[in-house]
Enzyme design. Sequence first.
Site, PDB file in Angstrom:
ATOM      1  N   GLU A  69     112.813  92.802   6.368  1.00  5.04           N
ATOM      2  CA  GLU A  69     113.400  93.226   7.644  1.00  5.04           C
ATOM      3  C   GLU A  69     114.053  92.078   8.414  1.00  5.04           C
ATOM      4  O   GLU A  69     115.118  92.239   9.004  1.00  5.04           O
ATOM      5  CB  GLU A  69     112.305  93.864   8.505  1.00  5.04           C
ATOM      6  CG  GLU A  69     112.821  94.513   9.776  1.00  5.04           C
ATOM      7  CD  GLU A  69     111.722  95.316  10.469  1.00  5.04           C
ATOM      8  OE1 GLU A  69     111.039  96.093   9.778  1.00  5.04           O
ATOM      9  OE2 GLU A  69     111.556  95.153  11.685  1.00  5.04           O
ATOM     10  N   ASP A  70     113.429  90.926   8.389  1.00  4.81           N
ATOM     11  CA  ASP A  70     113.865  89.851   9.285  1.00  4.81           C
ATOM     12  C   ASP A  70     114.445  88.617   8.600  1.00  4.81           C
ATOM     13  O   ASP A  70     114.796  87.649   9.287  1.00  4.81           O
ATOM     14  CB  ASP A  70     112.675  89.404  10.155  1.00  4.81           C
ATOM     15  CG  ASP A  70     112.252  90.483  11.140  1.00  4.81           C
ATOM     16  OD1 ASP A  70     113.093  91.342  11.460  1.00  4.81           O
ATOM     17  OD2 ASP A  70     111.095  90.474  11.578  1.00  4.81           O
TER      18      ASP A  70
END
Length: 181
Positions: A67-68
């Site tokens: 996600e990051d």
Amino acid sequence: MQSTSTAAQLLAAAIFSADRHRDQRRKGVRETPYINHPLEVAECIARIGGVDDIDVLMAAILHDTVEDTETRPEEIERQFGATVAALVLEVTDPPLTQAERKRLEIEHAPLLTPRAKLIKLADKICNIADTASNPPASWSRSRRHDYLDFAEQIALGCRGNNAALDAEFVRVLATARAKIG
Ligand code: ZN
């Protein structure tokens, strides 16, 4: 994946995650290195939840990498196996606007597999504790309460798999609400 000890597997996941998050800091005023967060989530699952499922603990350490960071799910699968990659993907939110993302995260929480729910719940436990003790400097009191309300919604969808983590969530939420006032 090679068959190595669980300690070696966990440490390999920690090194991988630390490397991927190497340029990131948490949003809180203390600006702790990002890796502290996934390590705390995994430690919460192990210590409070009493979980020793190595796939869950590795996925917890890796839970924000897709996600990051630039990490691709295939990399996780190659290094840590298909089960861990699938768990990480389950707790990865799609890149949408923040409001859409929050709505979808609430909708999806009850649909997660039991092991992914453990990670999601521990993630919220750690984020709530941070919201109380180390919030982003720009967050007003009401924004902090909004986050707690959102996390509570997610936890409602994730409970019922681990009584100790369920109880910890309730305790940490009440403490955070009292502290923020
Ligand atoms: Zn997280």
